[in-house]
Structures are given as structure tokens and as C-alpha cells.
Design a protein around this motif. Structure first.
Motif, PDB file in Angstrom:
ATOM      1  N   ASN A  97     -25.860   2.919  -7.669  1.00 28.47           N
ATOM      2  CA  ASN A  97     -26.628   1.682  -7.485  1.00 28.47           C
ATOM      3  C   ASN A  97     -26.866   1.329  -6.019  1.00 28.47           C
ATOM      4  O   ASN A  97     -27.195   0.187  -5.700  1.00 28.47           O
ATOM      5  CB  ASN A  97     -25.894   0.524  -8.181  1.00 28.47           C
ATOM      6  N   THR A  98     -26.694   2.308  -5.132  1.00 23.17           N
ATOM      7  CA  THR A  98     -26.885   2.081  -3.700  1.00 23.17           C
ATOM      8  C   THR A  98     -27.932   3.046  -3.164  1.00 23.17           C
ATOM      9  O   THR A  98     -28.015   4.192  -3.610  1.00 23.17           O
ATOM     10  CB  THR A  98     -25.553   2.286  -2.943  1.00 23.17           C
ATOM     11  N   VAL A  99     -28.729   2.586  -2.199  1.00 25.32           N
ATOM     12  CA  VAL A  99     -29.796   3.430  -1.648  1.00 25.32           C
ATOM     13  C   VAL A  99     -29.213   4.563  -0.817  1.00 25.32           C
ATOM     14  O   VAL A  99     -29.430   5.739  -1.094  1.00 25.32           O
ATOM     15  CB  VAL A  99     -30.776   2.587  -0.803  1.00 25.32           C
ATOM     16  N   ASN A 100     -28.478   4.247   0.223  1.00 23.49           N
ATOM     17  CA  ASN A 100     -27.849   5.269   1.065  1.00 23.49           C
ATOM     18  C   ASN A 100     -26.454   5.556   0.500  1.00 23.49           C
ATOM     19  O   ASN A 100     -25.463   4.964   0.928  1.00 23.49           O
ATOM     20  CB  ASN A 100     -27.767   4.791   2.521  1.00 23.49           C
ATOM     21  N   SER A 101     -26.408   6.468  -0.434  1.00 21.56           N
ATOM     22  CA  SER A 101     -25.213   6.591  -1.266  1.00 21.56           C
ATOM     23  C   SER A 101     -24.348   7.818  -0.997  1.00 21.56           C
ATOM     24  O   SER A 101     -23.298   7.972  -1.607  1.00 21.56           O
ATOM     25  CB  SER A 101     -25.636   6.613  -2.737  1.00 21.56           C
ATOM     26  N   ASP A 102     -24.756   8.686  -0.086  1.00 23.98           N
ATOM     27  CA  ASP A 102     -24.014   9.933   0.111  1.00 23.98           C
ATOM     28  C   ASP A 102     -22.541   9.697   0.438  1.00 23.98           C
ATOM     29  O   ASP A 102     -21.658  10.396  -0.064  1.00 23.98           O
ATOM     30  CB  ASP A 102     -24.654  10.766   1.227  1.00 23.98           C
ATOM     31  N   SER A 103     -22.268   8.720   1.288  1.00 22.93           N
ATOM     32  CA  SER A 103     -20.882   8.462   1.687  1.00 22.93           C
ATOM     33  C   SER A 103     -20.039   8.000   0.498  1.00 22.93           C
ATOM     34  O   SER A 103     -18.854   8.335   0.395  1.00 22.93           O
ATOM     35  CB  SER A 103     -20.829   7.409   2.804  1.00 22.93           C
ATOM     36  N   LEU A 104     -20.653   7.259  -0.410  1.00 24.77           N
ATOM     37  CA  LEU A 104     -19.928   6.794  -1.595  1.00 24.77           C
ATOM     38  C   LEU A 104     -19.681   7.942  -2.576  1.00 24.77           C
ATOM     39  O   LEU A 104     -18.614   8.026  -3.191  1.00 24.77           O
ATOM     40  CB  LEU A 104     -20.706   5.668  -2.277  1.00 24.77           C
ATOM     41  N   TYR A 105     -20.661   8.816  -2.718  1.00 26.91           N
ATOM     42  CA  TYR A 105     -20.446   9.991  -3.575  1.00 26.91           C
ATOM     43  C   TYR A 105     -19.315  10.858  -3.017  1.00 26.91           C
ATOM     44  O   TYR A 105     -18.481  11.378  -3.765  1.00 26.91           O
ATOM     45  CB  TYR A 105     -21.724  10.822  -3.686  1.00 26.91           C
ATOM     46  N   LYS A 106     -19.292  11.002  -1.698  1.00 25.29           N
ATOM     47  CA  LYS A 106     -18.241  11.808  -1.071  1.00 25.29           C
ATOM     48  C   LYS A 106     -16.872  11.154  -1.229  1.00 25.29           C
ATOM     49  O   LYS A 106     -15.861  11.835  -1.404  1.00 25.29           O
ATOM     50  CB  LYS A 106     -18.569  12.037   0.405  1.00 25.29           C
TER      51      LYS A 106
END
Length: 255
Positions: A97-106
Motif C-alpha cells: 500500500n506504499t508507492v516507494n515500497s522497495d525498502s519495506l519489501y526488503k
């Protein structure tokens, strides 16, 4: 006549005695054999009783060990794994649910704030339901950060009795293969995903993807079959609103 009968009677008596003696002898032999066999059996039991008791002990210990493992190791471990999974899944849902989400996926993959990520759960809680779900989520996380090979690796390991998740895992492998330009393989995965379970969500979703990719690969006839199936069987699906135009295009191309 009387003498004949008397002699016959005496002869019969002698024969009877001999028969009884023979029977007694045979009976004695039978009992002697039984005694000998019993004696040998007792000797064998005495001789090997330690081995017998050890074997029984091993079986009992094995059963108790299994029950102990289930009750005192596996079940607490499974509960602990679910607790860890909740935090990793929280990061994953934030990423979705976040636009810049790569850091959260990591973070979902590698953990954070003292909690395990999906990869830690897979490694440390093997055999648990949480580890299986973490395998699926890890694959989806890798797919979203465009690490397509790792996405395929984890999704391919995922097994589940949940037919919807099974279909989504197959379809996601297809998505990764498309990004890697392995279109024929991707097409096969989409077809497989559409066949795992007949439902209103995953079936039309992957039939449509198979149709679109199939048309690109020149499989127009089969693509048309998939599109018409969506039109007929899944009228309430999101994909049903897209097929009319695609059917018209394919039918025009095939004339």
C-alpha cells in the motif's frame, strides 16, 4: 463256535493293548517334542532377552519421542513462528500500500526491529505452516522488487493445500518469466495456474493472461478459446469486461 469267539476276543484284547501302548508312546513323544521346543524357546528368550527388551525400548522411545517432539517442540515452535510471521507480513502489507515500497519489501524479507523476516522464518522454522507462508510471501516480495530469479526460486518451492494460493504462486512465476522474456515458459505457467482451481478470481485472471500472451506467441486459436471461456463462464469477473474487444481483434486476424 464258542471256541472261535473266545479266541477272537482274546486276539482283540491283545491288539487293543498294543494300540494303547503305541498311543501312549506317541503321546509321550509329542509331549517330549513340545517340552523340547518350549525349552529351546525359553533358552532363546533368555539368551536374547536383552536384545528383545532393547528393541521394545527403542520402539517405545521412538513413539514417546515423536509425541514429545509434536507436543513440546513442534507446537511451541509453530506458535513462535506465527508470531514472527505477523511482523514480517505487516511490513509486506505496508509495502503493498506504499508507492516507494522497495525498502519495506526488503524489511519484510530480512526482518527489522528485532523480528525475523521471511527468509529467517524459512530457515529457522522449517516444516511449520508459517515457513510455508513465508516462502510464498518471500517470492512475492522478490517479484515486487524486480528480483525475478529469486521470486521464481521461492515461489517454485511453495506448496499449499490452499488452491487459490497455489494458483497465485504459479501465476506469479509466469509474471516473473515474462519480465525475463521467457515467454513460452510464462505461457505454460499461466495455463497451469488457470487450471489449478475453478473460481471467479484466479481462473479468469490467468486465462486472460494466457490468452494475451498466447496471441503474442501466435497461438491465436487457443487464445480465442480462453477468451470465449471467460465470456461464457466468468461473466461477473473483471476480465469479462475486457474480452469482447480482444475476441473481435483475434477473429478479424484469423479470417
Amino acid at each position: 463256535m464258542a471256541t472261535y469267539k473266545k479266541r477272537g476276543s482274546k486276539k482283540t484284547s491283545t491288539s487293543s493293548v498294543k494300540s494303547e501302548v503305541a498311543q501312549e508312546s506317541t503321546t509321550a513323544e509329542v509331549f517330549e517334542t513340545l517340552d523340547t521346543t518350549a525349552s529351546k524357546t525359553e533358552e532363546w528368550v533368555v539368551k536374547y532377552q536383552n536384545i528383545i527388551l532393547s528393541s521394545i525400548g527403542i520402539v517405545v522411545i521412538g513413539v514417546l519421542g515423536y509425541l514429545g517432539y509434536q507436543n513440546y517442540i513442534l507446537e511451541p515452535k509453530a506458535k513462535e513462528a506465527i508470531s514472527e510471521l505477523n511482523q514480517a507480513q505487516y511490513y509486506f502489507e505496508l509495502a503493498v500500500n506504499t508507492v516507494n515500497s522497495d525498502s519495506l519489501y526488503k524489511r519484510a524479507l530480512n526482518g527489522g526491529e528485532g523480528k525475523y523476516g521471511f527468509l529467517d522464518i524459512i530457515e529457522n522454522y522449517k516444516g511449520t505452516t508459517a515457513a510455508k507462508l513465508a516462502t510464498y510471501s518471500a517470492g512475492m516480495a522478490y517479484l515486487n522488487i524486480k528480483d525475478y530469479q529469486n521470486a521464481i526460486n521461492y515461489l517454485d518451492q511453495f506448496t499449499s493445500e490452499d488452491v487459490l494460493l497455489g494458483a497465485l504462486a504459479k501465476g506469479a512465476i509466469g509474471d516473473a518469466l515474462v519480465q525475463m522474456n521467457q515467454l513460452d515458459k510464462a505461457y505454460n505457467y499461466y495455463v497451469d495456474a488457470s487450471m489449478i482451481n475453478n473460481n471467479m478470481y484466479s481462473t479468469p485472471k490467468y486465462l486472460y493472461k494466457a490468452a494475451m500472451l498466447g496471441a503474442k506467441l501466435g497461438k491465436n486459436s487457443q487464445a480465442l478459446v480462453y477468451l470465449k471461456r471467460i465470456e461464457k463462464e466468468f461473466k461477473e469477473s473483471q476480465e469479462a469486461g475486457l474480452v469482447e474487444v480482444q475476441i473481435a481483434i483475434l477473429e478479424t486476424l484469423m479470417k
